[in-house]
Design a protein around this motif. Structure first.
Motif, short mmCIF file in Angstrom:
data_model
loop_
_atom_site.label_atom_id
_atom_site.label_comp_id
_atom_site.label_asym_id
_atom_site.label_seq_id
_atom_site.Cartn_x
_atom_site.Cartn_y
_atom_site.Cartn_z
N LEU A 169 0.83 -1.29 -0.17
CA LEU A 169 0.06 -0.01 0.15
C LEU A 169 0.95 1.02 0.14
CD1 LEU A 169 -2.46 -1.16 2.98
CD2 LEU A 169 -2.69 -1.76 0.22
N ALA A 170 0.92 2.15 -1.01
CA ALA A 170 1.57 3.26 -1.34
C ALA A 170 0.74 4.52 -0.98
CB ALA A 170 2.14 3.37 -2.63
N LEU A 171 1.23 5.28 0.07
CA LEU A 171 0.57 6.70 0.56
C LEU A 171 1.05 7.66 -0.30
CD1 LEU A 171 0.91 6.95 4.45
CD2 LEU A 171 -0.77 5.58 2.87
N GLN A 172 0.23 8.83 -0.51
CA GLN A 172 0.27 9.75 -1.56
C GLN A 172 1.73 10.32 -1.26
OE1 GLN A 172 -2.71 12.68 -0.52
NE2 GLN A 172 -4.39 11.13 -1.24
N GLY A 173 2.39 10.56 -2.37
CA GLY A 173 3.71 11.13 -2.23
C GLY A 173 4.66 9.86 -2.59
N SER A 174 4.40 8.84 -2.68
CA SER A 174 5.25 8.00 -2.86
C SER A 174 5.40 7.60 -4.67
CB SER A 174 4.90 6.22 -2.35
OG SER A 174 4.77 6.42 -1.10
N ALA A 175 6.58 7.18 -5.06
CA ALA A 175 6.61 6.96 -6.35
C ALA A 175 5.77 5.90 -6.85
CB ALA A 175 8.01 6.32 -6.68
N GLY A 176 5.04 6.08 -8.23
CA GLY A 176 4.03 5.33 -8.95
C GLY A 176 4.64 3.94 -8.96
N LEU A 177 3.69 2.99 -8.28
CA LEU A 177 4.15 1.62 -8.41
C LEU A 177 4.15 1.13 -9.82
CD1 LEU A 177 1.74 0.25 -5.46
CD2 LEU A 177 4.27 1.13 -5.53
N TRP A 178 3.54 1.66 -10.74
CA TRP A 178 3.65 1.30 -12.43
C TRP A 178 4.30 2.10 -13.20
CZ3 TRP A 178 1.75 -3.64 -12.89
CH2 TRP A 178 0.90 -4.11 -12.09
N SER A 179 5.12 3.02 -12.61
CA SER A 179 5.91 3.77 -13.39
C SER A 179 7.21 3.20 -14.08
CB SER A 179 6.52 5.02 -12.43
OG SER A 179 7.32 4.69 -11.49
N PRO A 180 7.78 3.69 -15.22
CA PRO A 180 8.50 2.83 -15.69
C PRO A 180 9.91 2.45 -14.87
CG PRO A 180 7.92 4.43 -17.47
CD PRO A 180 7.54 4.90 -15.98
N LYS A 181 10.49 3.22 -14.17
CA LYS A 181 11.48 2.86 -13.30
C LYS A 181 11.30 1.97 -12.24
CE LYS A 181 14.41 7.10 -14.33
NZ LYS A 181 14.88 7.91 -13.65
N VAL A 182 10.07 2.08 -11.71
CA VAL A 182 9.86 1.31 -10.53
C VAL A 182 9.47 -0.11 -11.08
CG1 VAL A 182 8.10 0.66 -9.03
CG2 VAL A 182 8.78 2.93 -9.21
N LEU A 183 8.93 -0.27 -12.30
CA LEU A 183 8.69 -1.68 -12.89
C LEU A 183 10.01 -2.39 -13.16
CD1 LEU A 183 6.00 -0.66 -15.29
CD2 LEU A 183 5.76 -2.66 -13.97
#
Length: 265
Positions: free
Chosen positions: A151-165
């Motif tokens: 669970l990611a709170l507001q302000g965290s990097a997007g879980l599906w963004s390219p670098k996170v993937l």
């Protein structure tokens, strides 16, 4: 279905792919996700997923044809998991790929809807963890060590963004994910929260860890927000005999999640 070929650099699809591949906010704006490389695409297929589109460079397309002729699983098998296939010149693929050495194949899939919170699942909570590499590494550790939900709170990097993937190496496909949450959303969790703090009295190895629990990991510089820390049933410290001020949040997460797994939690 026969693949279609795109040769114009300003083709609307290629412009869209450039946004999806390079802009960390594009997946939310456009409602789709770009997966580049055989590893990520294979991770999706291994979990039974399908892509709405496969994009393949001409050189990789030739390789897929050779694999099909030799009845070898590989790129050809991945293409079968896409509803549509588009072939582009290697140079065009490199134009939208952010990687120094483009892989030549990628998937587009619809952005998965946030999963409803599982009230009792072993969980990781990300509190404004902003570095995409850290977030992806935490997801990878979570999936490997038995956590089922992040669970990611507001302000965290997007879980599906390219670098996170890329950093997560496909871990997203084995986890329940929800992001953009507020503190009130955590009320749904019916298990204790545990955080790390360099000021905690108890060392991790000696602490009585609840099972299951929700591990909380905070902002790289500020740590866990006071309002969230006050919700935690337990705070523990990770001893650092080498004398460093603090651990990288992804390293701290791996240590904590391993300790929970080691105890059979």
């Amino acid at each position: 279905m026969s693949p279609r070929q795109i040769s114009a650099r300003d083709n609307p699809l290629l412009l869209r792919l450039r946004k999806l591949a390079r802009d960390p906010q594009a997946c939310r704006k456009l409602g789709q996700v770009w997966l580049e490389g055989e590893h990520l695409c294979s991770a999706l297929v291994a979990r039974g997923g399908r892509a709405v589109l496969a994009v393949i460079a001409e050189s990789a397309w030739s390789q897929a044809a050779d694999e099909s002729a030799a009845e070898v699983d590989g790129i050809a098998k991945l293409l079968a998991a896409a509803d549509e296939v588009v072939i582009v010149a290697d140079k065009l693929f490199a134009d939208f790929s952010p990687l120094p050495s483009p892989t030549g194949i990628g998937f587009v899939l619809d952005l998965p809807a946030p999963a409803p919170i599982d009230t009792h699942a072993p969980t990781v909570i990300l509190d404004r963890v902003q570095d995409a590499g850290n977030v992806g590494s935490i997801l990878r550790s979570a999936a490997a060590l038995g956590v089922r939900q992040v669970l990611a709170l507001q302000g965290s990097a997007g879980l599906w963004s390219p670098k996170v993937l890329r950093a997560g190496m496909g871990a997203q496909f084995g986890l329940r994910l929800a992001e953009g949450l507020g503190l009130a959303d955590l009320d749904a969790l019916l298990l204790p929260l545990v955080a790390t703090s360099s000021h905690a009295a108890q060392a991790l190895a000696q602490a009585q860890l609840p099972s299951p629990c929700a591990w909380v990991f905070g902002h790289e510089g500020q740590g866990v927000a006071p309002a969230l820390l006050s919700r935690c049933a337990l705070t523990v410290r990770i001893p650092q005999p080498g004398g460093e001020e603090s651990l990288n949040v992804a390293a701290a997460a791996a240590i904590c999640l391993y300790e929970s797994a080691r105890r059979g939690h």
